[in-house]
Design a protein around this motif. Structure first.
Motif, short mmCIF file in Angstrom:
data_model
loop_
_atom_site.label_atom_id
_atom_site.label_comp_id
_atom_site.label_asym_id
_atom_site.label_seq_id
_atom_site.Cartn_x
_atom_site.Cartn_y
_atom_site.Cartn_z
N UNK A 57 6.35 -8.10 10.21
CA UNK A 57 5.79 -6.95 9.49
C UNK A 57 4.49 -6.45 10.09
N UNK A 58 4.16 -5.21 9.76
CA UNK A 58 2.93 -4.58 10.26
C UNK A 58 1.88 -4.60 9.15
N UNK A 59 0.76 -5.30 9.41
CA UNK A 59 -0.28 -5.43 8.37
C UNK A 59 -1.53 -4.62 8.65
N UNK A 60 -1.79 -4.32 9.90
CA UNK A 60 -3.01 -3.60 10.25
C UNK A 60 -4.17 -4.55 10.49
N UNK A 61 -5.00 -4.24 11.45
CA UNK A 61 -6.17 -5.06 11.76
C UNK A 61 -7.41 -4.17 11.77
N UNK A 62 -8.50 -4.65 11.14
CA UNK A 62 -8.68 -5.97 10.50
C UNK A 62 -8.11 -6.06 9.09
N UNK A 63 -7.67 -4.94 8.51
CA UNK A 63 -7.11 -4.97 7.16
C UNK A 63 -6.17 -3.78 6.97
N UNK A 65 -6.47 -0.96 5.75
CA UNK A 65 -6.98 0.39 6.02
C UNK A 65 -6.43 0.94 7.33
N UNK A 66 -6.20 0.03 8.30
CA UNK A 66 -5.72 0.45 9.61
C UNK A 66 -4.32 1.05 9.53
N UNK A 67 -3.56 0.69 8.50
CA UNK A 67 -2.21 1.22 8.35
C UNK A 67 -2.21 2.71 8.03
N UNK A 68 -3.30 3.19 7.47
CA UNK A 68 -3.38 4.61 7.10
C UNK A 68 -3.39 5.52 8.33
N UNK A 69 -3.79 4.98 9.47
CA UNK A 69 -3.80 5.77 10.70
C UNK A 69 -2.73 5.33 11.68
N UNK A 70 -1.86 4.42 11.26
CA UNK A 70 -0.75 3.95 12.10
C UNK A 70 0.53 3.94 11.26
N UNK A 71 0.79 5.05 10.60
CA UNK A 71 1.87 5.09 9.62
C UNK A 71 3.25 4.90 10.25
N UNK A 72 3.45 5.42 11.44
CA UNK A 72 4.75 5.25 12.10
C UNK A 72 5.04 3.78 12.35
N UNK A 129 -1.11 5.49 -7.47
CA UNK A 129 -1.51 5.43 -6.07
C UNK A 129 -1.32 4.03 -5.49
N UNK A 130 -1.14 3.98 -4.18
CA UNK A 130 -1.01 2.70 -3.49
C UNK A 130 -1.48 2.89 -2.05
N UNK A 131 -1.64 1.79 -1.34
CA UNK A 131 -1.92 1.88 0.09
C UNK A 131 -0.61 2.19 0.80
N UNK A 132 -0.69 2.73 2.01
CA UNK A 132 0.53 2.99 2.77
C UNK A 132 1.23 1.68 3.09
N UNK A 133 0.45 0.64 3.37
CA UNK A 133 1.02 -0.69 3.64
C UNK A 133 1.87 -1.16 2.47
N UNK A 134 1.32 -1.14 1.26
CA UNK A 134 2.06 -1.60 0.09
C UNK A 134 3.30 -0.75 -0.15
N UNK A 135 3.19 0.54 0.07
CA UNK A 135 4.34 1.42 -0.09
C UNK A 135 5.48 1.04 0.83
N UNK A 136 5.15 0.72 2.10
CA UNK A 136 6.21 0.36 3.05
C UNK A 136 6.80 -1.01 2.75
N UNK A 137 6.00 -1.93 2.23
CA UNK A 137 6.54 -3.26 1.89
C UNK A 137 7.49 -3.15 0.70
#
Length: 290
Positions: A57-63, A65-72, A129-137
């Motif tokens: 899975x894709x979690x984003x680094x360091x947290x 928040x990074x998923x918001x700019x790496x949505x693909x 509302x949710x984070x993009x990460x949580x939405x994809x999971x």
């Protein structure tokens, strides 16, 4: 043979380090593109794979928040890939496990209990509302609904005694200010061991909240860290969640409590959270002092 996807990840490395009766092989996308169902199928057949674990899975680094700019990448890793693996494993009749997340929930249920496996996510694209990460999971779990011979293991804020930036305890030591919140958490070694046991012990497939029973607050954990002599740091906290969102975060965070009763009844339950947490803090202190 058990195969682990994403061999270089924080969770994958722990799977590869655990001792048990099966040989385990980790692979990465540098070995081949397992997003290609044909290549993945050919690999599984060539290695006579008996069980596959998707830790890719894709979690984003360091947290997150990074998923918001790496949505693909986030959508592909957390939602598309599980569907590809399902297709391949069902075609080959291979049982497998998918590492999901408890971050698809927020808070507790209205009756004060933790969220169980039958509860609909309340921190997702369908319940914003949710984070993009949580939405994809959450979407990844939807894609696996009705999957045959599939385990969905919900990991939640992994921790142990090792000095990794992905370790919850290390994060608390590193952050300048903390958010006070109540959460379920997962001891990393126990999580991986119990997931392997699902295959070894022939546990019934399905969704499992793989967290240490109970919950902890941020202030509880920091008090244990100081009380057990791990640190003498004076921890600073944000005044409110709004303060945290305004000054430190780009996207909402999931803070939630999960019910781990199903895993316990199935024989794959973990230690109570306080026991596991304090044990990890003590081991971390010993490694620092060594």
């Amino acid at each position: 043979m058990i195969v682990i996807l994403a061999k270089n990840g924080f969770v994958s490395k722990k799977f590869l380090s655990i001792s048990h009766s099966y040989s385990v092989l980790g692979i990465s996308r540098n070995d081949f593109n397992y997003l290609d169902p044909k290549l993945l199928s050919e690999y599984i057949k060539s290695k006579n794979v008996k069980f596959l674990i998707n830790a890719a899975g894709y979690t984003g680094k360091p947290n997150v928040d990074a998923c918001e700019s790496a949505k693909h990448d986030c959508l592909q890793g957390n939602s598309v890939l599980p569907g590809i693996i399902r297709e391949v494993c069902e075609d080959l009749k291979i049982p497998w496990g998918h590492i999901s997340s408890g971050c698809i929930y927020s808070g507790r249920k209205t009756d004060g209990k933790g969220w169980n496996e039958e509860d609909e996510p309340n921190f997702s694209f369908r319940s914003p509302p949710c984070s993009f990460y949580s939405g994809t999971k959450a979407l990844g779990e939807e894609i696996l609904e009705g999957a045959k011979d599939c385990f969905i293991w919900r990991l939640r804020i992994p921790f142990n005694h090792e000095p990794s930036p992905r370790n919850y305890l290390q994060k608390l030591l590193n952050y300048e200010k903390l958010l006070e919140a109540e959460n379920s958490v997962s001891h990393l070694e126990e999580f991986c061991q119990k997931c392997i046991e699902c295959f070894v012990k022939d546990i019934e497939p399905g969704i499992y909240n793989m967290t240490n029973p109970g919950s902890v607050t941020t202030s509880q954990v920091t008090e244990w860290m100081v009380g057990e002599g791990l640190t003498d740091k004076k921890f600073n906290f944000f005044k409110t969640e709004d303060d945290f969102m305004e000054n430190a975060a780009k996207t909402p965070r999931s803070n939630c409590v999960l019910d781990a009763t199903k895993a316990e009844k199935a024989g794959i339950g973990m230690r109570p959270v306080e026991e596991a947490m304090i044990d990890s803090i003590r081991k971390m202190r010993q490694s620092v002092q060594a």
